[in-house]
Write an enzyme that holds these catalytic residues in place. Structure first.
Site, PDB file in Angstrom:
ATOM      1  N   GLU A  10      10.381  -6.638  21.611  1.00  0.00           N
ATOM      2  CA  GLU A  10       9.103  -7.668  21.488  1.00  0.00           C
ATOM      3  C   GLU A  10       8.154  -7.843  21.049  1.00  0.00           C
ATOM      4  O   GLU A  10       7.332  -8.352  20.804  1.00  0.00           O
ATOM      5  CB  GLU A  10       8.917  -8.068  23.508  1.00  0.00           C
ATOM      6  CG  GLU A  10       8.175  -9.442  23.255  1.00  0.00           C
ATOM      7  CD  GLU A  10       9.198  -9.817  24.958  1.00  0.00           C
ATOM      8  OE1 GLU A  10       7.336 -10.488  25.460  1.00  0.00           O
ATOM      9  OE2 GLU A  10       8.805  -9.257  25.377  1.00  0.00           O
ATOM     10  N   ASP A 111      11.817  -8.032  26.501  1.00  0.00           N
ATOM     11  CA  ASP A 111      11.332  -7.325  28.192  1.00  0.00           C
ATOM     12  C   ASP A 111      12.344  -8.635  28.865  1.00  0.00           C
ATOM     13  O   ASP A 111      12.822  -9.756  28.877  1.00  0.00           O
ATOM     14  CB  ASP A 111       9.882  -8.450  28.826  1.00  0.00           C
ATOM     15  CG  ASP A 111       9.242  -7.289  28.227  1.00  0.00           C
ATOM     16  OD1 ASP A 111       9.424  -6.378  27.764  1.00  0.00           O
ATOM     17  OD2 ASP A 111       7.827  -7.562  28.109  1.00  0.00           O
ATOM     18  N   TYR A 321       7.872  -2.393  34.402  1.00  0.00           N
ATOM     19  CA  TYR A 321       7.510  -4.273  34.028  1.00  0.00           C
ATOM     20  C   TYR A 321       6.648  -4.428  35.136  1.00  0.00           C
ATOM     21  O   TYR A 321       6.813  -5.020  36.149  1.00  0.00           O
ATOM     22  CB  TYR A 321       8.554  -4.653  33.698  1.00  0.00           C
ATOM     23  CG  TYR A 321       8.712  -6.010  33.098  1.00  0.00           C
ATOM     24  CD1 TYR A 321       8.056  -6.023  31.272  1.00  0.00           C
ATOM     25  CD2 TYR A 321       8.521  -6.479  33.072  1.00  0.00           C
ATOM     26  CE1 TYR A 321       7.365  -7.385  31.055  1.00  0.00           C
ATOM     27  CE2 TYR A 321       8.494  -8.165  32.734  1.00  0.00           C
ATOM     28  CZ  TYR A 321       7.610  -7.930  31.124  1.00  0.00           C
ATOM     29  OH  TYR A 321       7.461  -9.492  30.695  1.00  0.00           O
TER      30      TYR A 321
END
Length: 692
Positions: A10, A111, A321
């Site tokens: 990403e 992600d 995350y």
């Protein structure tokens, strides 16, 4: 040509971490293609790890110009073909396309959430020539080497298509609402005034502004009611303790006067003493919302800023995350390993060692669970370079919260004594901490103020002194701040954990709201009034909640994307037809609102000379130079004016000079830090500077 595996990531920082983790020597090659960085690692085979820059693809109108609505036909396209300022995206799309030609395996390592899944899907489908059906999926919650290796060795056999469908639907639904209603507002204003102003609304933005407006109306229409409050001090063994009168609010002054006369400098008897021991459980782990609220509470960081800081910490592999709604910490993350790593930092050594002495490490968890990721936690990795102050603060907050959830209950003692004075009751309250438990780990982020009481028992005589009545008025409901607004959005189920902070910022950017204690502007009021009258669905929190539920059903394979899109189109059609029928009236209202908002933005403060006009930033029609002038100038009443710097940006600060009390402006030159300028030529600060 040697075949290889193409891994889509990403962001560039994530690509670098993944490449270092997967390369057998930990030293991948750092290459560039047309200015786009990518990495080549060697493992069981050659790996080419290529980063995106977030979303490379977006939704555009299938065909036609921008000056009409409704529009319901759309397609996905590279952002550089749709957005000004996105020209660089072309290089990234072409790089993915070129590097995909010699790849025979494809992996998405974006992600693992709705947005990341959609980013990887679009790149594999559009840039890599329909490789989305054969690609595998790496799933991880941290950028730690061990977890990345496991995610590569044990990938999911295919992309997470349910998440992708939910992501596609969300973007397409938001586009349908946003493009049609924002275009309707903007075109109505432009066709009436002949001038362009950016106006917007949407599926989440509308309801958010609606309940802010409802709160603002409640505040403005609030009529304060007078009441009286009694405060007193009690003397106990040479100590002075606050005593609270039994009634928090007294309706009349006569009653308050009577209490003061009856109790001032009088002694009373302690008729009861109630001592209780309370157990306070540890806090629960951070999800993204509670992290944002705590960071706002302690550091004043907006939700959007906190999310950006947390994202940087994640890319540095310092935390898991952050965009998660989970409040659970599964044992698989290895609590002891993390604590043993944190123990290497002196600030955490004693606390981590204390936890490691426990026979069992069991976190206190919340009810919310996210199938994609656990709660936010520190990975145990220590910073490789000094952190900036914001990053250091948020990381410390996350580390201490993580340790606190494993702590024991805190033990507190509360004391409540009733004091009877001439048939009036006062209460003495004390509290103290008997055992800190988890609070020891969460310092300095603990709110626990002690009020220590001297020994007291039933039958004791206590004298009151300084019995005072205070004139007060009831207060309107409080304004939201970015943190409490975020919580309200969570409670109403509008927006997502990843988008709520951006929606709040958009309301500021559009000029619909202002200030930290959020106040709705006149423009915000007018937009909501118009939408409520002609497009009521877009301000309905209920409709937004229903759509969020449908997104979740798509994610769980219980509803399909086409059905949801068809329903949205059917809902929008009659609203937009009604809007078109009243476009002239709407355009007139919006134009007036925009002019009022623009005028208000230029107001600096009251004119110190005439006292009735406002000082405003004005541009000369002849010279185009800006200056500060009184609004009464145009009425022929006041000719007050002051020069301003002609370079840079000048904005009102809504604050006054500490030396002379005149209003100030903020001046910002790009090459310098912004500074507050007092334009009073006779300001005492200026006189002192000249003497120097």
């Amino acid at each position: 040509m040697e075949k290889y595996t193409l891994i889509v990531t990403e962001k560039p920082d994530a690509a670098k971490r993944i490449a270092q983790a997967l390369d057998s020597q930990g030293k991948p090659k750092n290459l560039k293609e047309n200015g786009v960085p990518y990495f080549v690692a060697q493992r069981d085979r050659k790996l080419v790890i290529v980063p995106a820059l977030g979303h490379l693809y977006t939704i555009v109108h299938e065909r036609g110009k921008r000056n009409y609505y409704p529009v319901f036909n759309f397609r996905w396209t590279p952002r550089h073909l749709a957005e000004r300022g996105a020209k660089a995206i072309r290089n990234w799309v072409e790089t993915f396309s070129k590097l995909s030609h010699d790849a025979d395996e494809f992996v998405s390592a974006c992600d693992y959430d709705i947005e990341g899944s959609l980013i990887g899907y679009c790149i594999l489908k559009y840039a890599c020539d329909n490789k989305e059906t054969s690609a595998k999926r790496m799933k991880f919650s941290t950028l730690m080497k061990s977890e990345l290796e496991q995610a590569y060795e044990e990938p999911l056999p295919h992309l997470d298509f349910a998440l992708i469908e939910a992501g596609r639907t969300r973007h397409e639904v938001d586009w349908l609402y946003g493009i049609n209603l924002s275009r309707a507002l903007t075109l109505a204003a432009r066709r009436w005034s002949g001038r362009y102003s950016t106006l917007s609304t949407g599926r989440v933005q509308g309801p958010t502004l609606q309940f802010l407006t409802a709160r603002e109306k409640a505040i403005r229409s609030f009529v304060p009611t007078p009441y009286w409050e009694i405060n007193a001090e009690a003397e106990i063994l040479n100590s002075v303790i606050e005593a609270q009168y039994e009634k928090k609010r007294i309706a009349t002054r006569a009653e308050a006067d009577a209490v003061v006369r009856a109790c001032a400098n009088k002694s009373g008897e302690v008729t009861s003493v109630d001592v209780r021991t309370l157990h306070q459980k540890p806090p629960i782990p951070f999800d993204v919302g509670t992290l944002q609220r705590e960071a706002y509470s302690f550091f004043g960081y907006t939700p959007r800023r906190t999310l950006a800081i947390a994202q940087r910490l994640y890319l540095d592999a310092l935390i898991s995350y952050p965009r998660t709604s989970s409040q659970k910490l599964p044992p698989i993350i290895d609590y002891k390993k993390i604590l043993n790593s944190l123990k290497r930092k002196p600030a955490y050594k004693k606390l981590a060692s204390k936890l490691l002495e426990k026979e069992e490490l069991k976190p206190r968890e919340g009810a919310k669970e996210d199938p994609a990721h656990p709660a936010v936690y520190p990975t145990g990795k220590l910073p490789e370079k000094p952190l900036g102050i914001p990053e250091k603060r948020v990381w410390d907050l996350i580390v201490r919260r993580f340790m606190a959830v494993f702590g024991d209950d805190a033990l507190k003692e509360s004391l409540k004594a009733r004091l009877e004075v001439n048939d009036h009751n006062f209460f003495l309250r004390g509290r103290r901490i008997l055992k800190e438990g988890w609070m020891d780990f969460y310092k300095p982020y603990v709110r626990a103020e002690e009020v220590l009481m001297p020994p007291i028992k039933e039958g004791d005589n206590v004298r009151l002194r300084n019995v005072i009545q205070e004139d007060k008025f009831t207060c309107p409901p409080p304004r939201y701040n970015p943190s409490s607004l975020l919580k309200k959005m969570e409670e109403l189920g509008i927006g997502t954990k990843a988008t709520r902070a951006d929606i709040i910022q958009t309301l500021y950017n559009r000029g619909y709201v202002k200030d930290e204690r959020i106040a709705v502007t006149e423009l915000g009021f007018d937009v909501i009034e118009i939408l409520g009258k002609y497009a009521s669905i877009v301000v309905s929190a209920k409709l937004t909640q229903e759509l969020e539920d449908k997104m979740e059903q798509i994610q769980n394979n219980r509803m399909n994307r086409e059905t949801v899109l068809a329903e949205v189109v059917e809902q929008l059609k009659p609203q937009l037809e009604q809007f078109k029928e009243n476009e002239e009236r709407i355009g007139e209202s919006l134009t007036k609102a925009i002019k009022r908002a623009q005028t208000q933005e230029r107001i600096v403060g009251k004119c110190p000379n005439c006292g009735t006009g406002d000082l405003a930033i004005i541009y000369s029609r002849t010279t185009r130079k800006r200056f500060i002038g009184c609004t009464n100038y145009f009425k022929g009443i006041c000719k007050t004016s002051f020069p301003l710097p002609q370079r840079g940006t000048v904005k009102p600060t809504k604050s006054n000079c500490k030396a002379c009390g005149w209003p100030q402006v903020l001046v910002w030159l790009r090459s310098k830090r912004p500074w507050n300028l007092c334009f009073n030529p006779n300001c005492s600060l200026k006189a002192r500077r000249k003497k120097r």
